[in-house]
Design a protein around this motif. Structure first.
Motif, mmCIF file in Angstrom:
data_model
loop_
_atom_site.group_PDB
_atom_site.id
_atom_site.type_symbol
_atom_site.label_atom_id
_atom_site.label_comp_id
_atom_site.label_asym_id
_atom_site.label_seq_id
_atom_site.Cartn_x
_atom_site.Cartn_y
_atom_site.Cartn_z
ATOM 1 N N LEU A 128 4.432 -15.326 -27.486
ATOM 2 C CA LEU A 128 4.988 -16.179 -28.533
ATOM 3 C C LEU A 128 5.242 -17.573 -27.979
ATOM 4 C CD1 LEU A 128 7.503 -13.684 -30.186
ATOM 5 C CD2 LEU A 128 5.140 -14.163 -30.824
ATOM 6 N N GLN A 129 4.504 -18.538 -28.508
ATOM 7 C CA GLN A 129 4.624 -19.921 -28.048
ATOM 8 C C GLN A 129 4.509 -20.870 -29.240
ATOM 9 O OE1 GLN A 129 1.758 -20.988 -25.024
ATOM 10 N NE2 GLN A 129 1.810 -18.964 -24.064
ATOM 11 N N LEU A 130 4.943 -22.104 -29.021
ATOM 12 C CA LEU A 130 4.654 -23.207 -29.928
ATOM 13 C C LEU A 130 4.145 -24.363 -29.084
ATOM 14 C CD1 LEU A 130 7.584 -23.322 -32.523
ATOM 15 C CD2 LEU A 130 5.201 -22.707 -32.955
ATOM 16 N N SER A 131 3.090 -25.010 -29.530
ATOM 17 C CA SER A 131 2.498 -26.092 -28.750
ATOM 18 C C SER A 131 3.397 -27.329 -28.744
ATOM 19 C CB SER A 131 1.134 -26.463 -29.334
ATOM 20 O OG SER A 131 0.585 -27.556 -28.627
ATOM 21 N N THR A 132 3.340 -28.053 -27.652
ATOM 22 C CA THR A 132 4.034 -29.340 -27.553
ATOM 23 C C THR A 132 3.044 -30.496 -27.456
ATOM 24 O OG1 THR A 132 4.166 -29.087 -25.132
ATOM 25 C CG2 THR A 132 6.039 -28.302 -26.435
ATOM 26 N N LYS A 133 1.754 -30.209 -27.700
ATOM 27 C CA LYS A 133 0.712 -31.219 -27.548
ATOM 28 C C LYS A 133 0.566 -32.022 -28.842
ATOM 29 C CE LYS A 133 -3.793 -31.788 -25.413
ATOM 30 N NZ LYS A 133 -4.825 -31.083 -24.633
ATOM 31 N N VAL A 134 0.992 -33.285 -28.797
ATOM 32 C CA VAL A 134 0.946 -34.146 -29.987
ATOM 33 C C VAL A 134 -0.485 -34.622 -30.227
ATOM 34 C CG1 VAL A 134 1.765 -36.288 -31.017
ATOM 35 C CG2 VAL A 134 3.321 -34.896 -29.633
ATOM 36 N N ARG A 135 -0.939 -34.448 -31.451
ATOM 37 C CA ARG A 135 -2.243 -34.957 -31.883
ATOM 38 C C ARG A 135 -2.006 -35.613 -33.235
ATOM 39 N NH1 ARG A 135 -6.711 -32.061 -29.193
ATOM 40 N NH2 ARG A 135 -5.941 -30.250 -28.060
ATOM 41 N N SER A 136 -1.803 -36.914 -33.230
ATOM 42 C CA SER A 136 -1.423 -37.581 -34.469
ATOM 43 C C SER A 136 -1.989 -38.994 -34.489
ATOM 44 C CB SER A 136 0.105 -37.616 -34.583
ATOM 45 O OG SER A 136 0.505 -38.098 -35.847
ATOM 46 N N GLY A 137 -1.929 -39.620 -35.668
ATOM 47 C CA GLY A 137 -2.386 -40.991 -35.808
ATOM 48 C C GLY A 137 -3.643 -41.108 -36.642
ATOM 49 N N GLY A 138 -3.904 -42.306 -37.120
ATOM 50 C CA GLY A 138 -5.027 -42.551 -38.024
ATOM 51 C C GLY A 138 -6.371 -42.154 -37.452
ATOM 52 N N GLY A 139 -6.581 -42.425 -36.177
ATOM 53 C CA GLY A 139 -7.861 -42.084 -35.563
ATOM 54 C C GLY A 139 -8.089 -40.580 -35.524
ATOM 55 N N GLN A 140 -7.040 -39.832 -35.199
ATOM 56 C CA GLN A 140 -7.149 -38.376 -35.154
ATOM 57 C C GLN A 140 -7.425 -37.808 -36.549
ATOM 58 O OE1 GLN A 140 -6.089 -35.963 -32.420
ATOM 59 N NE2 GLN A 140 -6.559 -37.639 -31.046
ATOM 60 N N TRP A 141 -6.731 -38.332 -37.552
ATOM 61 C CA TRP A 141 -6.928 -37.832 -38.912
ATOM 62 C C TRP A 141 -8.320 -38.167 -39.436
ATOM 63 C CZ3 TRP A 141 -1.675 -40.484 -40.209
ATOM 64 C CH2 TRP A 141 -0.633 -39.719 -39.644
ATOM 65 N N LEU A 142 -8.770 -39.378 -39.155
ATOM 66 C CA LEU A 142 -10.127 -39.753 -39.556
ATOM 67 C C LEU A 142 -11.151 -38.863 -38.859
ATOM 68 C CD1 LEU A 142 -12.133 -41.596 -40.996
ATOM 69 C CD2 LEU A 142 -11.953 -43.198 -39.069
ATOM 70 N N ALA A 143 -10.911 -38.576 -37.586
ATOM 71 C CA ALA A 143 -11.825 -37.717 -36.828
ATOM 72 C C ALA A 143 -11.907 -36.330 -37.453
ATOM 73 C CB ALA A 143 -11.364 -37.610 -35.376
ATOM 74 N N GLU A 144 -10.764 -35.783 -37.871
ATOM 75 C CA GLU A 144 -10.779 -34.461 -38.500
ATOM 76 C C GLU A 144 -11.512 -34.483 -39.838
ATOM 77 O OE1 GLU A 144 -9.676 -31.041 -37.725
ATOM 78 O OE2 GLU A 144 -10.349 -32.218 -36.025
ATOM 79 N N ALA A 179 -12.369 -37.958 -32.030
ATOM 80 C CA ALA A 179 -11.154 -38.160 -31.235
ATOM 81 C C ALA A 179 -10.259 -36.932 -31.238
ATOM 82 C CB ALA A 179 -10.379 -39.367 -31.775
ATOM 83 N N SER A 180 -10.436 -36.071 -32.235
ATOM 84 C CA SER A 180 -9.576 -34.894 -32.381
ATOM 85 C C SER A 180 -10.131 -33.655 -31.703
ATOM 86 C CB SER A 180 -9.381 -34.592 -33.868
ATOM 87 O OG SER A 180 -10.622 -34.260 -34.466
ATOM 88 N N THR A 181 -11.312 -33.733 -31.152
ATOM 89 C CA THR A 181 -12.086 -32.615 -30.606
ATOM 90 C C THR A 181 -12.415 -31.573 -31.664
ATOM 91 O OG1 THR A 181 -10.192 -31.288 -29.802
ATOM 92 C CG2 THR A 181 -11.129 -32.908 -28.276
ATOM 93 N N SER A 182 -12.511 -32.006 -32.903
ATOM 94 C CA SER A 182 -13.119 -31.229 -33.984
ATOM 95 C C SER A 182 -12.519 -29.842 -34.199
ATOM 96 C CB SER A 182 -14.632 -31.094 -33.740
ATOM 97 O OG SER A 182 -15.244 -30.409 -34.804
ATOM 98 N N PHE A 183 -11.284 -29.805 -34.700
ATOM 99 C CA PHE A 183 -10.732 -28.529 -35.165
ATOM 100 C C PHE A 183 -11.511 -28.093 -36.410
ATOM 101 C CE2 PHE A 183 -6.215 -28.234 -33.331
ATOM 102 C CZ PHE A 183 -6.498 -29.062 -32.254
ATOM 103 N N ALA A 184 -11.535 -28.960 -37.432
ATOM 104 C CA ALA A 184 -12.319 -28.759 -38.669
ATOM 105 C C ALA A 184 -12.047 -27.414 -39.344
ATOM 106 C CB ALA A 184 -13.822 -28.910 -38.371
#
Length: 236
Positions: A128-144, A179-184
């Motif tokens: 049981l974990q929760l990530s602490t890795k922030v992935r945010s911002g306009g570039g990341q959202w556009l990438a997704e 920029a987001s490494t493509s979660f998609a």
């Protein structure tokens, strides 16, 4: 003896088996994504480029195999966005497919959680974990949005026999050109949100990714329609 053609015809798998295939496929995909990220991070000695390359290759290979193996059963969506797009393709059968789409999406989300937990268990980490890795911002959202639009376009236009390779290759490429490494994939967001590892995403960043993926799906469908009907090759 008279043969019954219907007896020899391939049968459509039951909805229960299709749903199971979506659960297993999504769980295996998230296990591969997160597990390979953990292994890559441990072995790369801090070289993030090497870690991302290893994570990419494992994801591409796993995705190709899973689509080939489970595609004949459920269509190998492993992604709520793909399920919704495929469900909406045929308006005349849409009402009858609401139950299937709902079950698919539930199975995908549960599979993503199971896959994350399985990866943690294999590497002797806290399940049981929760990530602490922030992935945010306009570039990341556009990438997704770009990553998801491209994925939907490939799904809708790829010849059936080539779809596994094309989808896997596209995701592998998008790991590097976005920029987001493509979660998609909203299910991937959920699974990776529950892993404080190389592939993780903090819960606070998740809503932006999912909204961007929804926008990208609409763009992918719109582009598919704008390109028009596909030409059928007659061959020789």
């Amino acid at each position: 003896m008279l043969l019954n053609p219907a007896a020899d015809a391939p049968r459509t798998p039951s909805l229960a088996r299709q749903t199971l295939a979506e659960f297993v496929g999504t769980a295996a995909l998230l296990c591969a994504v997160i597990g390979s990220g953990i292994m890559a991070e441990r072995l790369s000695a801090g070289n993030m480029g090497v870690a991302l390359l290893a994570n990419t290759l494992a994801t591409v290979f796993a995705l190709y195999v899973l689509i080939e193996v489970l595609g004949p059963i459920s269509g190998a969506h492993f992604n709520p966005v793909v399920t919704l797009v495929m469900w909406s393709k045929n308006p005349e059968t849409r009402a009858g497919r609401v139950q299937a789409a709902s079950l698919f999406i539930a199975a995908q989300l549960l599979g993503a959680v199971a896959g994350a937990w399985l990866a943690h268990a294999m590497f002797d980490m806290s399940v049981l974990q929760l990530s602490t890795k922030v992935r945010s911002g306009g570039g990341q959202w556009l990438a997704e949005a770009v990553a998801t639009a491209g994925l939907i376009l490939v799904v809708l236009r790829a010849p059936a026999a080539k779809a596994p390779a094309l989808v896997a290759c596209y995701i592998g490429a998008a790991y590097w050109f976005t920029a987001s490494t493509s979660f998609a994939n909203p299910a991937a967001v959920l699974g990776r949100m529950l892993s404080d590892s190389f592939a993780g995403i903090t819960p606070a960043s998740a809503p932006g990714f999912v909204l961007a993926q929804a926008a990208g799906a609409f763009a992918g469908v719109a582009l598919h329609r704008a390109l028009g009907a596909q030409q059928v090759s007659t061959g020789s």
